[in-house]
Write an enzyme that holds these catalytic residues in place. Structure first.
Site, PDB file in Angstrom:
ATOM      1  N   LYS A  41      51.730 -36.465 -23.439  1.00  0.00           N
ATOM      2  CA  LYS A  41      51.905 -35.241 -22.641  1.00  0.00           C
ATOM      3  C   LYS A  41      53.287 -34.622 -22.821  1.00  0.00           C
ATOM      4  CE  LYS A  41      53.710 -37.210 -18.418  1.00  0.00           C
ATOM      5  NZ  LYS A  41      53.410 -38.241 -17.425  1.00  0.00           N
ATOM      6  N   ARG A 136      54.734 -41.548  -5.447  1.00  0.00           N
ATOM      7  CA  ARG A 136      53.846 -40.582  -6.073  1.00  0.00           C
ATOM      8  C   ARG A 136      52.437 -41.153  -5.914  1.00  0.00           C
ATOM      9  NH1 ARG A 136      54.488 -38.459 -12.235  1.00  0.00           N
ATOM     10  NH2 ARG A 136      53.069 -40.191 -12.587  1.00  0.00           N
TER      11      ARG A 136
HETATM   12  C1  LIG Z   1      54.111 -39.334 -17.664  1.00  0.00           C
HETATM   13  C2  LIG Z   1      53.599 -40.665 -17.299  1.00  0.00           C
HETATM   14  C3  LIG Z   1      53.941 -41.777 -18.094  1.00  0.00           C
HETATM   15  C4  LIG Z   1      54.911 -41.685 -19.245  1.00  0.00           C
HETATM   16  O1  LIG Z   1      56.199 -41.397 -18.771  1.00  0.00           O
HETATM   17  P1  LIG Z   1      57.453 -41.404 -19.758  1.00  0.00           P
HETATM   18  O2  LIG Z   1      58.606 -41.277 -18.848  1.00  0.00           O
HETATM   19  O3  LIG Z   1      57.286 -40.225 -20.649  1.00  0.00           O
HETATM   20  O4  LIG Z   1      57.441 -42.672 -20.502  1.00  0.00           O
HETATM   21  C5  LIG Z   1      53.386 -42.993 -17.750  1.00  0.00           C
HETATM   22  N1  LIG Z   1      52.558 -43.127 -16.701  1.00  0.00           N
HETATM   23  C6  LIG Z   1      52.206 -42.094 -15.930  1.00  0.00           C
HETATM   24  C7  LIG Z   1      51.289 -42.319 -14.786  1.00  0.00           C
HETATM   25  C8  LIG Z   1      52.716 -40.826 -16.195  1.00  0.00           C
HETATM   26  O5  LIG Z   1      52.371 -39.800 -15.420  1.00  0.00           O
END
Ligand SMILES: *Cc1c(COP(=O)(O)O)cnc(C)c1O
Length: 365
Positions: A41, A136
């Site tokens: 993402k 969250r």
């Molecule tokens: C975005 C996200 C990740 C990855 O986060 P990074 O900081 O890019 O490694 C992992 N788990 C969840 C639930 C996320 O929303």
């Protein structure tokens, strides 16, 4: 629109540099029995980038956005797909159609996933998210967590309870510590005791949990991390955590923008100062007449102009409006002219925005 093939602004992804980063993380984590979900993402799922995750042997390709997962599938990627934002009820059909595993925190959603599995004659794996204080997503109440685990295990025929996971350092800025990981493992073991079998996956978080792997304090039972930023850039770990990340490339992504005006102008606005394009008031330092350039790039593309970093010495970002970026080039050695291109390093936020902008071309090399 134009007959020249190369157009700006452009984000270039260097696949070799990117792959190096993935290989490093997969190897380091692999030695500690930790598999990687490669999170796409952060670069809007650019399929060539996602494909590097797949080829490097990540266990899952992960995104919060089903559109990106669909793009990766169309590209031909066969690695199992993980949805890492807890599903919306309105997207359940596509969750089952496009992904093999998802992160979850609501019994109602789990039931809906199961119903849809029956309709599509498919199986789907779920990871129950546990909120350890970052506030969250995830179960907060341990009884509710256990009930959801038992629901999946005993009543939802087409779902498989794959394991548990947590997320830290996203909203509440809470650090991943060995203690938080131990708490996650205790919760996993509570579930294991209730269902009478071991869970497959204990997912210890995102990039913010990677320091524990690097410094050797990650508890043994954590066997999955979902990583984006730490692979894409490894910048936060260096700048915010003070870790030596010199074994990683911080420049896999390059932003390029084109010069549309070069002039000597005063550095302090001339006239009565009111509001800028976004209703704020900038801060302006009077440094006299300076040479500056205007680029065809703006807040619409990168959101935070102070978070793009010119690679060239003597180039300084002064500010931006929606569609114009203003740089000071008084001290720049190069004689920058109209039509020239200026290169920038990006950070996580500006990669996300730039790759998401329909006006920014994406090029892989
Ligand atoms: C975005 C996200 C990740 C990855 O986060 P990074 O900081 O890019 O490694 C992992 N788990 C969840 C639930 C996320 O929303």
């Amino acid at each position: 629109m134009s007959n020249s093939e190369i157009r700006y602004p452009m984000v270039e992804l260097d696949l070799k540099k990117f792959r190096h980063n993935i290989d490093q993380v997969v190897q380091i984590c692999g030695k500690q029995g930790i598999g990687i979900a490669g999170v796409i993402k952060g670069f809007t799922g650019i399929p060539e980038g996602a494909n590097q995750f797949a080829e490097a042997g990540c266990d899952f390709i992960a995104s919060s956005r089903l559109e990106q997962i669909e793009g990766a599938i169309k590209f031909g990627i066969k690695t199992p797909f993980m949805l890492i934002r807890v599903p919306m009820l309105s997207e359940i059909k596509d969750v089952i159609r496009l992904t093999q595993i998802s992160l979850n925190s609501e019994a109602e959603v789990l039931k809906a996933l199961n119903e849809e599995c029956i309709r599509q004659q498919k199986k789907h794996r779920v990871i129950l998210m546990i909120d350890l204080g970052d506030l969250r997503e995830g179960f907060w109440d341990k009884k509710e967590l256990l009930d959801a685990a038992l629901l999946v295990e005993n009543e939802l025929s087409h779902l498989e309870l794959a394991g548990v996971g947590t997320n830290l350092g996203c909203y509440g800025s809470v650090a991943a510590t060995p203690e938080k990981m131990e708490e996650l493992i205790r919760d996993a073991e509570m579930i294991e005791k209730a269902i009478g079998r071991k869970l497959d996956i204990i997912s210890g978080g995102a990039t913010t949990s990677f320091p524990l792997v690097l410094n050797g304090t990650m508890p043994k039972r954590i066997n999955n991390l979902r990583m984006g930023e730490g692979i894409i850039l490894a910048k936060d770990l260096r700048d915010l955590w003070g870790l030596d990340m010199s074994f990683m490339n911080q420049d896999a992504f390059t932003l390029r923008a084109e010069v549309i005006e070069v002039k000597n102008k005063p550095s302090y606005p001339v006239g009565e100062i009111t509001f800028d394009a976004f209703g704020g008031t900038g801060t302006y330092v009077d440094r006299g007449i300076r040479k500056r350039a205007l680029l065809g790039l703006g807040k619409v593309d990168v959101a935070f102009p102070d978070m793009i970093y010119p690679r060239e010495k003597g180039v300084e970002v002064l500010g931006a409006s929606s569609d114009h970026l203003i740089i000071d080039i008084e001290e720049c050695e190069r004689d920058i002219k109209v039509g020239d291109v200026v290169e920038f390093d990006l950070c996580y936020a500006t990669i996300v925005f730039a790759t998401n902008s329909p006006n920014v071309r994406i090029v892989c090399k």
